[in-house]
Design a protein around this motif. Structure first.
Motif, PDB file in Angstrom:
ATOM      1  N   SER A  63       0.819  -1.167  -0.052  1.00 34.12           N
ATOM      2  CA  SER A  63      -0.077  -0.133   0.135  1.00 34.12           C
ATOM      3  C   SER A  63       0.702   1.102   0.225  1.00 34.12           C
ATOM      4  O   SER A  63       2.396   1.283   0.492  1.00 34.12           O
ATOM      5  CB  SER A  63      -0.877  -0.041   1.254  1.00 34.12           C
ATOM      6  N   SER A  64       0.285   2.270  -0.459  1.00 29.31           N
ATOM      7  CA  SER A  64       1.025   3.666  -0.308  1.00 29.31           C
ATOM      8  C   SER A  64       1.489   3.920   1.090  1.00 29.31           C
ATOM      9  O   SER A  64       2.254   4.538   1.652  1.00 29.31           O
ATOM     10  CB  SER A  64       0.322   4.699  -0.962  1.00 29.31           C
ATOM     11  N   SER A  65       0.613   3.366   2.114  1.00 28.56           N
ATOM     12  CA  SER A  65       0.986   3.524   3.321  1.00 28.56           C
ATOM     13  C   SER A  65       2.174   3.024   3.849  1.00 28.56           C
ATOM     14  O   SER A  65       2.921   3.386   4.844  1.00 28.56           O
ATOM     15  CB  SER A  65      -0.268   2.993   4.336  1.00 28.56           C
ATOM     16  N   SER A  78       5.041   3.299   1.991  1.00 23.27           N
ATOM     17  CA  SER A  78       6.118   3.886   1.060  1.00 23.27           C
ATOM     18  C   SER A  78       6.995   4.703   2.117  1.00 23.27           C
ATOM     19  O   SER A  78       8.339   4.774   1.633  1.00 23.27           O
ATOM     20  CB  SER A  78       5.284   4.860   0.207  1.00 23.27           C
ATOM     21  N   LYS A 115      10.760   3.494   1.521  1.00 24.40           N
ATOM     22  CA  LYS A 115      11.803   4.299   0.892  1.00 24.40           C
ATOM     23  C   LYS A 115      13.484   4.192   1.302  1.00 24.40           C
ATOM     24  O   LYS A 115      14.265   4.518   0.985  1.00 24.40           O
ATOM     25  CB  LYS A 115      11.445   5.683   1.121  1.00 24.40           C
ATOM     26  N   GLN A 158       6.913  -0.394  -7.205  1.00 23.08           N
ATOM     27  CA  GLN A 158       5.549  -0.441  -7.412  1.00 23.08           C
ATOM     28  C   GLN A 158       4.744  -0.768  -6.181  1.00 23.08           C
ATOM     29  O   GLN A 158       5.278  -1.280  -5.349  1.00 23.08           O
ATOM     30  CB  GLN A 158       5.217  -1.361  -8.621  1.00 23.08           C
ATOM     31  N   ILE A 159       3.429  -0.335  -6.191  1.00 24.35           N
ATOM     32  CA  ILE A 159       2.505  -0.912  -5.240  1.00 24.35           C
ATOM     33  C   ILE A 159       1.896  -2.143  -5.896  1.00 24.35           C
ATOM     34  O   ILE A 159       1.173  -2.137  -6.751  1.00 24.35           O
ATOM     35  CB  ILE A 159       1.424   0.073  -4.904  1.00 24.35           C
ATOM     36  N   LYS A 192      -3.341   6.497   5.453  1.00 23.19           N
ATOM     37  CA  LYS A 192      -4.524   7.130   4.893  1.00 23.19           C
ATOM     38  C   LYS A 192      -5.563   7.479   6.085  1.00 23.19           C
ATOM     39  O   LYS A 192      -6.238   8.502   6.063  1.00 23.19           O
ATOM     40  CB  LYS A 192      -5.146   6.050   3.969  1.00 23.19           C
TER      41      LYS A 192
END
Ligand code: RP5
Length: 191
Positions: free
Chosen positions: A15-17, A19, A23, A39-40, A98
């Motif tokens: 999930s973008s959560s 990221s 990183k 990628q997700i 989110k």
């Protein structure tokens, strides 16, 4: 072939959560100039993308996949079951950013990351995922670089320098600690 000509590592997360934690892997790989594609891929929300991604990773010629996920973290194990490319799993503790944006409360994994750690490391016999510590995505980046160093001698040299720098930085800090004494050292370093 040079290790910086095309992406050799695939970084994926559930999930973008994830990221902001993941990183850490990218930063290490960038430091060693190892190219990566990020990628997700959600094992639960986009299950068909799992096999598609595994095919893509093989077509791209990735040598290692770093996969991070939180909670009931199926992504690293499921990707490993779809490909022969070695997978390094990153268990993630803090997740659901989110939710934080919507409500102001961040939502943490109910079991403090242990859920994710066990989901990733306790793969059944025959489909292993090498697992780093909870949120230790930087270590996944170093481990991926070590795998690549078997093929690229320049990376081996860079990893040796990295180790030497770590050694020197501990010696430097120890010297300061010895000179200043513990109380002053802590005051100065953590003020
Ligand atoms: C997992 O669920 C992801 O890896 C993430 O850590 C967690 C929460 O994701 P969101 O609900 O914030 O998208 O699959």
């Amino acid at each position: 072939m040079s290790y910086s000509r095309k992406p050799l590592v695939g970084i994926i997360m559930g999930s973008s959560s994830d990221s902001r934690i993941m990183k850490g892997s990218a930063e290490i790989l960038d430091q060693f100039k190892v190219r990566h594609e990020d990628q997700i891929v959600s094992a639960h929300r986009t299950p068909t993308r799992l096999s598609e991604y595994a095919e893509h990773a093989e077509k791209m010629g990735f040598k290692v996949i770093i996969a991070g996920a939180g909670g009931a973290a199926h992504l690293p194990g499921m990707i490993a079951s779809h490909t022969l490319i070695p997978v390094i799993g990153v268990p993630i503790l803090v997740y659901n950013d989110k939710e934080e944006k919507k409500t102001g409360n961040s939502k943490f994994s109910a079991f403090g990351g242990l859920d994710s750690l066990l989901s990733i490391s306790e793969m059944p016999t025959g489909s292993p995922v090498v697992t780093v510590g909870v949120n230790k995505s930087g270590n996944a980046g170093i481990y991926a670089t070590k795998i690549l160093a078997n093929e690229f001698p320049e990376l081996k040299r860079k990893l040796k320098t990295h180790k030497t720098l770590q050694h020197e930085s501990v010696l430097k800090e120890s010297e300061e600690l010895k000179k200043q004494g513990l109380s002053k050292f802590v005051k100065k370093k953590f003020k």
